[in-house]
Design an enzyme around this catalytic site. Structure first.
Site, short mmCIF file in Angstrom:
data_model
loop_
_atom_site.label_atom_id
_atom_site.label_comp_id
_atom_site.label_asym_id
_atom_site.label_seq_id
_atom_site.Cartn_x
_atom_site.Cartn_y
_atom_site.Cartn_z
N ASP A 67 0.86 -1.32 0.18
CA ASP A 67 -0.01 0.10 0.16
C ASP A 67 0.81 1.34 0.10
OD1 ASP A 67 0.96 -0.51 2.37
OD2 ASP A 67 -1.13 -0.82 3.45
N ASP A 136 -7.75 -2.77 14.32
CA ASP A 136 -9.24 -3.14 13.90
C ASP A 136 -9.32 -4.39 12.85
OD1 ASP A 136 -8.10 -2.18 11.50
OD2 ASP A 136 -9.59 -0.45 11.51
N HIS A 138 -7.34 -4.83 10.24
CA HIS A 138 -7.02 -5.00 8.84
C HIS A 138 -5.89 -5.13 8.18
CE1 HIS A 138 -5.38 -0.55 9.75
NE2 HIS A 138 -4.37 -1.14 9.29
N GLU A 143 -9.53 -1.79 5.18
CA GLU A 143 -10.31 -1.65 6.60
C GLU A 143 -11.40 -2.41 6.62
OE1 GLU A 143 -8.86 0.28 8.65
OE2 GLU A 143 -8.60 2.36 7.92
C1 GLP Z 1 -0.56 0.40 8.44
C2 GLP Z 1 -0.38 -0.58 7.25
C3 GLP Z 1 -0.58 -2.11 7.56
C4 GLP Z 1 0.06 -2.46 8.95
C5 GLP Z 1 -0.50 -1.43 10.06
C6 GLP Z 1 -0.18 -1.94 11.36
O1 GLP Z 1 -1.93 0.45 8.43
N1 GLP Z 1 -0.94 -0.42 6.05
O2 GLP Z 1 0.00 -2.82 6.61
O3 GLP Z 1 -0.05 -3.79 9.09
O4 GLP Z 1 -0.24 -0.36 9.73
O5 GLP Z 1 1.04 -1.09 11.58
P1 GLP Z 1 2.15 -1.23 12.73
O6 GLP Z 1 2.88 -2.43 12.36
O7 GLP Z 1 2.92 0.02 12.95
O8 GLP Z 1 1.30 -1.39 14.17
#
Ligand code: GLP
Length: 260
Positions: A67, A136, A138, A143
């Site tokens: 992404d 959440d 995702h 989402e």
């Molecule tokens: C973002 C990314 C996800 C990731 C999530 C969790 O939303 N698009 O790919 O898994 O954050 O982030 P973190 O690893 O910083 O908790």
């Protein structure tokens, strides 16, 4: 779905790196799906060490990131382009022309998304997709309520995700509302999926994803239908799992040939 609980995020990251390295060694032109966020940082650190100390070779590897924020160019410090170069690509021998991320500045987003899907297909499909998980549930930026059949497309972030990710931005800077993300359907086509989940902040989402019903309200739960999905957790992230002791027992008693 195989659930592996390690004592710490560091230990889990080393296991994840072993899996990635095994794929790259057995298939030097492997196609890897990569993730951003704080979760995969330990994995990337270990891959860099393996490249430096053990000659792990990325010269023929192709990567596709999950992404990117709409409106952020590669130079923006909070863009996922910037993240990937800062924390992985600059430190390994990847061919820059094989390191793909969605283009946050694409002028025609739907047509860019179609080409991104096509590029994954033309590369032979993803051998392994690395995933983190949002609090959440995702995956990528899919989402809750994302279609489980979705493809790469534009999405609107929830306020919760924007505030969870605000620490990657300068104080007072707006987190973009829109992103381009691989779809749930795109992720499900990877031949193998490795989901990393660390800290108690993720425990609820992980329990819903691993042991709850498959539902678009918890996009990660669709991985229950994936033929080859591994979830690597630290102790804190496993706190809400009903079957945690069983997963530990299974892992402790695995035949040697079945280990990572
Ligand atoms: C973002 C990314 C996800 C990731 C999530 C969790 O939303 N698009 O790919 O898994 O954050 O982030 P973190 O690893 O910083 O908790």
């Amino acid at each position: 779905m195989e659930v592996i609980i390690q004592p710490t995020a560091e230990a889990a990251s080393l296991e994840a790196a072993k899996k990635v390295a095994a794929i790259v060694r057995s298939k030097p032109n492997a196609v890897l799906g990569l993730a951003t966020g704080s979760t995969p940082l330990g994995l990337y650190r270990e891959l860099i060490r393996m490249h430096r100390d053990e000659g792990l070779d990325f010269s023929q590897v192709t990567t596709f990131n999950l992404d990117e924020y709409v409106g952020l160019g590669a130079e923006h410090p909070a863009s996922y382009h910037h993240f990937m170069w800062q924390f992985l690509f600059s430190h390994i021998n990847i061919n820059p022309s094989r390191a793909h991320l969605p283009d946050g500045l694409a002028s025609d987003i739907p047509s860019f998304c179609g080409r991104y899907e096509q590029a994954i297909t033309e590369a032979g499909g993803l051998d392994l997709q690395i995933l983190g998980i949002g609090a959440d549930g995702h995956i990528g930026f899919n989402e809750p309520a994302s279609s489980l059949a979705s493809r790469t497309r534009i999405k609107t972030l929830t306020e919760r995700t924007r505030s969870d990710n605000a620490h990657f931005f300068a104080p007072g800077e707006m987190v973009p509302q829109h992103v381009i993300t691989m779809g749930v359907g795109t992720i499900m086509e990877a031949r193998e999926v490795l989901l990393l989940g660390f800290s108690s902040r993720k425990a609820e989402a992980l329990a819903a994803a691993i042991e709850g019903p498959v539902t678009q309200m918890v996009p990660a739960s669709v991985l229950q239908f994936h033929p080859k999905a591994t979830v690597l957790l630290d102790e804190a992230a496993s706190g809400n799992l009903q079957r945690a002791d069983y997963y530990r027992h299974v892992y402790a008693n695995k035949p040697v040939w079945q280990r990572i």
